[in-house]
Scaffold this motif. Structure first.
Motif, PDB file in Angstrom:
ATOM      1  N   LEU A 156       0.661  -1.069   0.026  1.00  0.00           N
ATOM      2  CA  LEU A 156       0.093   0.003  -0.019  1.00  0.00           C
ATOM      3  C   LEU A 156       0.859   1.225   0.100  1.00  0.00           C
ATOM      4  O   LEU A 156       1.939   1.162   0.487  1.00  0.00           O
ATOM      5  CB  LEU A 156      -0.902   0.085   1.288  1.00  0.00           C
ATOM      6  N   TRP A 157       0.200   2.505  -0.703  1.00  0.00           N
ATOM      7  CA  TRP A 157       1.081   3.615  -0.657  1.00  0.00           C
ATOM      8  C   TRP A 157       1.450   3.827   0.767  1.00  0.00           C
ATOM      9  O   TRP A 157       0.797   3.677   1.685  1.00  0.00           O
ATOM     10  CB  TRP A 157       0.251   4.773  -1.209  1.00  0.00           C
ATOM     11  N   LEU A 158       2.943   4.488   1.079  1.00  0.00           N
ATOM     12  CA  LEU A 158       3.364   4.463   2.325  1.00  0.00           C
ATOM     13  C   LEU A 158       2.771   5.626   3.152  1.00  0.00           C
ATOM     14  O   LEU A 158       2.619   5.257   4.176  1.00  0.00           O
ATOM     15  CB  LEU A 158       4.746   4.802   2.336  1.00  0.00           C
ATOM     16  N   ASP A 159       1.973   6.461   2.405  1.00  0.00           N
ATOM     17  CA  ASP A 159       1.497   7.619   3.343  1.00  0.00           C
ATOM     18  C   ASP A 159       0.242   7.069   3.909  1.00  0.00           C
ATOM     19  O   ASP A 159      -0.038   7.277   5.135  1.00  0.00           O
ATOM     20  CB  ASP A 159       1.239   8.957   2.609  1.00  0.00           C
ATOM     21  N   PHE A 182       2.125   9.887  10.252  1.00  0.00           N
ATOM     22  CA  PHE A 182       3.371   9.749   9.745  1.00  0.00           C
ATOM     23  C   PHE A 182       3.308  10.031   8.100  1.00  0.00           C
ATOM     24  O   PHE A 182       4.369  10.646   7.411  1.00  0.00           O
ATOM     25  CB  PHE A 182       4.020   8.654   9.753  1.00  0.00           C
ATOM     26  N   GLY A 183       2.019   9.965   7.547  1.00  0.00           N
ATOM     27  CA  GLY A 183       2.018   9.714   6.165  1.00  0.00           C
ATOM     28  C   GLY A 183       2.004  11.297   5.524  1.00  0.00           C
ATOM     29  O   GLY A 183       2.727  11.697   4.653  1.00  0.00           O
ATOM     30  N   GLY A 184       1.323  12.461   6.341  1.00  0.00           N
ATOM     31  CA  GLY A 184       1.288  13.794   6.198  1.00  0.00           C
ATOM     32  C   GLY A 184       2.774  14.317   6.063  1.00  0.00           C
ATOM     33  O   GLY A 184       3.032  14.832   5.051  1.00  0.00           O
ATOM     34  N   PRO A 185       3.551  14.006   7.265  1.00  0.00           N
ATOM     35  CA  PRO A 185       5.049  14.813   7.215  1.00  0.00           C
ATOM     36  C   PRO A 185       5.857  13.900   6.076  1.00  0.00           C
ATOM     37  O   PRO A 185       6.512  14.731   5.677  1.00  0.00           O
ATOM     38  CB  PRO A 185       5.388  14.255   8.387  1.00  0.00           C
ATOM     39  N   LEU A 186       5.838  12.567   5.665  1.00  0.00           N
ATOM     40  CA  LEU A 186       6.364  12.046   4.868  1.00  0.00           C
ATOM     41  C   LEU A 186       6.138  12.620   3.549  1.00  0.00           C
ATOM     42  O   LEU A 186       7.155  12.995   2.606  1.00  0.00           O
ATOM     43  CB  LEU A 186       6.006  10.636   4.718  1.00  0.00           C
ATOM     44  N   VAL A 242       7.776  16.164  -1.221  1.00  0.00           N
ATOM     45  CA  VAL A 242       7.227  17.272  -2.024  1.00  0.00           C
ATOM     46  C   VAL A 242       8.618  18.225  -2.097  1.00  0.00           C
ATOM     47  O   VAL A 242       8.934  18.747  -3.319  1.00  0.00           O
ATOM     48  CB  VAL A 242       6.136  17.844  -1.630  1.00  0.00           C
ATOM     49  N   THR A 243       9.170  18.434  -1.045  1.00  0.00           N
ATOM     50  CA  THR A 243      10.243  19.430  -1.020  1.00  0.00           C
ATOM     51  C   THR A 243      11.595  18.948  -1.850  1.00  0.00           C
ATOM     52  O   THR A 243      12.024  19.589  -2.446  1.00  0.00           O
ATOM     53  CB  THR A 243      10.943  19.685   0.343  1.00  0.00           C
ATOM     54  N   ILE A 244      11.809  17.713  -1.975  1.00  0.00           N
ATOM     55  CA  ILE A 244      12.799  17.017  -2.902  1.00  0.00           C
ATOM     56  C   ILE A 244      12.414  17.340  -4.272  1.00  0.00           C
ATOM     57  O   ILE A 244      13.154  17.711  -4.991  1.00  0.00           O
ATOM     58  CB  ILE A 244      13.086  15.488  -2.714  1.00  0.00           C
ATOM     59  N   PHE A 245      11.060  16.974  -4.819  1.00  0.00           N
ATOM     60  CA  PHE A 245      10.961  17.321  -6.066  1.00  0.00           C
ATOM     61  C   PHE A 245      10.663  18.792  -6.298  1.00  0.00           C
ATOM     62  O   PHE A 245      10.706  19.204  -7.516  1.00  0.00           O
ATOM     63  CB  PHE A 245       9.464  16.650  -6.354  1.00  0.00           C
ATOM     64  N   ARG A 264      14.813  12.268   8.766  1.00  0.00           N
ATOM     65  CA  ARG A 264      14.926  13.271  10.032  1.00  0.00           C
ATOM     66  C   ARG A 264      13.465  13.513  10.179  1.00  0.00           C
ATOM     67  O   ARG A 264      12.898  13.409  11.196  1.00  0.00           O
ATOM     68  CB  ARG A 264      15.423  14.467   9.546  1.00  0.00           C
ATOM     69  N   THR A 265      12.664  13.481   9.100  1.00  0.00           N
ATOM     70  CA  THR A 265      10.996  13.911   9.472  1.00  0.00           C
ATOM     71  C   THR A 265      10.466  12.889  10.058  1.00  0.00           C
ATOM     72  O   THR A 265       9.742  12.930  11.136  1.00  0.00           O
ATOM     73  CB  THR A 265      10.379  14.439   8.067  1.00  0.00           C
ATOM     74  N   LEU A 266      10.767  11.521   9.528  1.00  0.00           N
ATOM     75  CA  LEU A 266      10.033  10.459  10.170  1.00  0.00           C
ATOM     76  C   LEU A 266      10.647  10.161  11.603  1.00  0.00           C
ATOM     77  O   LEU A 266       9.804   9.691  12.477  1.00  0.00           O
ATOM     78  CB  LEU A 266      10.170   9.325   9.099  1.00  0.00           C
ATOM     79  N   GLU A 267      11.803  10.477  11.704  1.00  0.00           N
ATOM     80  CA  GLU A 267      12.349  10.077  13.020  1.00  0.00           C
ATOM     81  C   GLU A 267      11.690  11.155  14.211  1.00  0.00           C
ATOM     82  O   GLU A 267      11.580  10.931  15.307  1.00  0.00           O
ATOM     83  CB  GLU A 267      14.049  10.220  13.057  1.00  0.00           C
TER      84      GLU A 267
END
Length: 221
Positions: free
Chosen positions: A179-182, A189-193, A198-201, A212-215
């Motif tokens: 299943l999609w990870l979010d 966790f899915g929202g922050p992920l 999105v910031t990468i793209f 770091r976000t997930l941790e």
């Protein structure tokens, strides 16, 4: 754009909601670098975060519908959405489908779209309603409508849309579905992920930001 059938869905229980128990830093870092490498090839539209997903001609679906983009990463319902955004409001004959991300094997797919869930304390009438929605007759009508891939396996024969048929066939031959990870990790966790990805793209994020976000999210729970 691969849909998920419940009986093969990989998901965890309450004790499995903390991604630190399931996702390893090296894996996330590697996938983050792969995402950044994809972005460097400039396959995406400019001002990526400013485009809505599926509303209007300037959405990602609208760009595909009107010939201004070659592809869109979206769920199995997307053919109907794209069709609604073309000048004649029909699904384009040229529209196709492919699974993404590539896993190196047709037996392993990622996606979601045909699962049903009911809250654990929901009344019996809610279960009765879901049972009605999932009966073969209703599912065949759903499949014929082109709205998505049916959950009931016997209803797949009623699919008329070629893109949904390709998605359903990929699902039927898959041995493993993630299943999609979010969605799999849940909203905490899915929202922050999603935001970190999105910031990468968008060009301002880095692979280690996802880790770091997930941790940080896990530490705050």
């Amino acid at each position: 754009m691969v849909s998920v059938r419940d009986r093969r869905l990989r998901t965890g229980g309450a004790a499995d909601r903390d991604p630190r128990a399931r996702l390893q830093r090296p894996v996330l870092g590697h996938r983050g670098r792969a995402a950044r490498g994809l972005r460097r090839q400039r396959p995406l539209q400019l001002r990526l975060p400013r485009h809505p997903a599926q509303t209007g001609a300037d959405s990602s679906a609208g760009l595909v519908a009107n010939g201004n983009a070659a592809a869109e990463f979206m769920g199995p319902w997307n053919a109907g959405v794209i069709g609604s955004l073309t000048p004649d409001e029909t699904v384009p004959e040229w529209l196709g489908w492919y699974p993404f991300p590539a896993t190196g094997s047709d037996a392993v797919v990622m996606g979601g779209g045909d699962g049903w869930g009911v809250y654990k304390d929901a009344p019996d009438i809610a279960l009765d309603f879901v049972a009605y929605l999932l009966n073969e007759d209703v599912q065949k009508r759903f499949a014929a409508s082109g709205a998505g891939v049916p959950t009931h396996a016997a209803a797949a024969s009623a699919i008329e849309d070629e893109n949904l048929r390709a998605s359903a066939d990929a699902l039927a031959t898959a041995d493993y579905v993630q299943l999609w990870l979010d969605s799999d990790l849940g909203p905490a966790f899915g929202g922050p992920l999603n935001n970190a990805i999105v910031t990468i793209f968008g060009g301002s994020g880095a692979p280690q930001d996802v880790v770091r976000t997930l941790e940080d999210t896990a530490a705050a729970q």
